[in-house]
Design a protein around this motif. Structure first.
Motif, short mmCIF file in Angstrom:
data_model
loop_
_atom_site.label_atom_id
_atom_site.label_comp_id
_atom_site.label_asym_id
_atom_site.label_seq_id
_atom_site.Cartn_x
_atom_site.Cartn_y
_atom_site.Cartn_z
N ARG A 49 0.83 -1.21 0.00
CA ARG A 49 0.00 0.00 0.00
C ARG A 49 0.86 1.25 0.00
O ARG A 49 0.48 2.28 -0.57
CB ARG A 49 -0.94 -0.01 1.21
N ALA A 50 2.04 1.18 0.62
CA ALA A 50 2.91 2.35 0.72
C ALA A 50 3.71 2.60 -0.56
O ALA A 50 4.02 3.75 -0.88
CB ALA A 50 3.88 2.18 1.90
N VAL A 51 4.03 1.53 -1.30
CA VAL A 51 5.00 1.65 -2.39
C VAL A 51 4.39 1.49 -3.78
O VAL A 51 4.75 2.22 -4.71
CB VAL A 51 6.14 0.62 -2.19
N LEU A 52 3.48 0.53 -3.95
CA LEU A 52 3.00 0.22 -5.29
C LEU A 52 2.23 1.40 -5.89
O LEU A 52 1.40 2.02 -5.22
CB LEU A 52 2.09 -1.01 -5.27
N PRO A 53 2.46 1.71 -7.16
CA PRO A 53 1.72 2.79 -7.81
C PRO A 53 0.26 2.41 -8.02
O PRO A 53 -0.08 1.23 -8.08
CB PRO A 53 2.45 2.98 -9.14
N ASP A 54 -0.56 3.42 -8.16
CA ASP A 54 -1.98 3.21 -8.42
C ASP A 54 -2.18 2.48 -9.74
O ASP A 54 -1.55 2.82 -10.75
CB ASP A 54 -2.69 4.57 -8.47
N VAL A 55 -3.04 1.47 -9.73
CA VAL A 55 -3.24 0.64 -10.92
C VAL A 55 -3.76 1.47 -12.09
O VAL A 55 -3.34 1.27 -13.23
CB VAL A 55 -4.18 -0.54 -10.61
N ASP A 56 -4.67 2.39 -11.84
CA ASP A 56 -5.22 3.20 -12.94
C ASP A 56 -4.12 4.06 -13.58
O ASP A 56 -4.15 4.29 -14.80
CB ASP A 56 -6.34 4.10 -12.42
N ARG A 57 -3.18 4.51 -12.77
CA ARG A 57 -2.06 5.27 -13.34
C ARG A 57 -1.21 4.36 -14.22
O ARG A 57 -0.76 4.77 -15.30
CB ARG A 57 -1.21 5.88 -12.22
N VAL A 58 -1.02 3.12 -13.79
CA VAL A 58 -0.26 2.16 -14.58
C VAL A 58 -1.00 1.84 -15.88
O VAL A 58 -0.38 1.73 -16.94
CB VAL A 58 0.01 0.87 -13.77
N VAL A 59 -2.31 1.71 -15.79
CA VAL A 59 -3.12 1.46 -17.00
C VAL A 59 -2.90 2.58 -18.01
O VAL A 59 -2.69 2.33 -19.21
CB VAL A 59 -4.61 1.35 -16.63
N GLY A 60 -2.96 3.82 -17.54
CA GLY A 60 -2.73 4.95 -18.44
C GLY A 60 -1.34 4.93 -19.04
O GLY A 60 -1.16 5.24 -20.23
N TYR A 61 -0.37 4.55 -18.25
CA TYR A 61 1.02 4.48 -18.73
C TYR A 61 1.17 3.40 -19.79
O TYR A 61 1.80 3.62 -20.84
CB TYR A 61 1.93 4.20 -17.53
#
Length: 245
Positions: free
Chosen positions: A219-231
């Motif tokens: 929860r502290a480190v992993l990026p937001d999944v929706d941001r990864v989807v956009g990337y």
């Protein structure tokens, strides 16, 4: 997280979307290592990055007291050897790699499997210019996942010895290596409908993915999944445009 460790400055050069950088950030968090994070623009790499990693000129690079360490798995092992676990750790004797030589060798084997059989073709897919090429490389990734399921079964004695690759010791080296791609496993399902860790086909990995995501470190480190989807979509569009030139 920023600062110094015992008077020794620790800096991480990275890019938010890199699974290899994410795994290093997971390890630093688990070991309770304060550090300064420097986000790199990979299209305009800093002089510090080019000086620190002149061979590959890639992230991550860990700079400890002015001395750079390159390549993510090398960095993980360096962190495990150099830094004593601190407040961010589950226990005072936390270690990513097990102390038993055979168990340590097994962990390194499966970590190499993650990078060679899953990470390498996934990187090819990520750089592919057409949907056909991308599907071919992702097919190789999917074909390697059942082998990783066997690895998780081996490390946990069929699930009787915990739910992480670290076995009864909890999160370990392989979990951190694989943890870097966890957001991308979720993102690929949203982007293409590909469920790599399927509960029917690889139930232990599906459970691992869910439980890993519930950890404080995730929860502290992993990026937001929706941001990864956009990337991911942006990279796909960029590569498709290149292929059409």
């Amino acid at each position: 997280m920023a600062g110094e460790r015992g008077g020794e400055e620790v800096t991480l050069l990275g890019h938010w979307g890199s699974p290899y950088v994410i795994r290093v950030r997971l390890a630093l968090y688990l070991n309770g290592v304060p550090y300064t994070y420097v986000e790199e623009d990979l299209r305009n790499k800093s002089d510090l990055l080019l000086r620190s990693n002149p061979v590959h000129q890639t992230v991550p690079v860990l700079i400890h007291s002015g001395r750079p360490v390159c390549e993510s798995q090398v960095i993980l092992q360096y962190i495990d050897e150099v830094f004593v676990a601190g407040s961010g750790s589950a226990s005072s004797d936390f270690s990513l790699l097990p102390t038993d030589p055979h168990e340590r060798a097994v962990a390194r084997f499966w970590a190499a499997y993650v990078d060679d059989e899953i990470g390498a073709p996934w990187d090819k897919a990520f750089r592919s210019g057409t949907e056909e090429e991308r599907a071919e490389w992702m097919g190789k990734v999917a074909a390697a996942v059942p082998g990783l399921e066997l690895g998780l079964r081996e490390c946990t004695d069929g699930g009787r010895n915990g739910c992480f690759f670290g076995g009864a010791g909890g999160v370990g080296y392989v979990d951190v290596v694989l943890g870097g791609v966890a957001p991308y496993v979720h993102a690929m399902e949203k982007v293409s409908g590909l469920r790599l860790f399927d509960a029917d086909k690889t139930p232990m990995l599906a459970a691992w993915l869910e439980r890993f995501g519930e950890l404080e470190v995730a929860r502290a480190v992993l990026p937001d999944v929706d941001r990864v989807v956009g990337y991911v979509r942006m990279i796909h569009e960029k590569n498709a445009a290149k292929g059409a030139e």
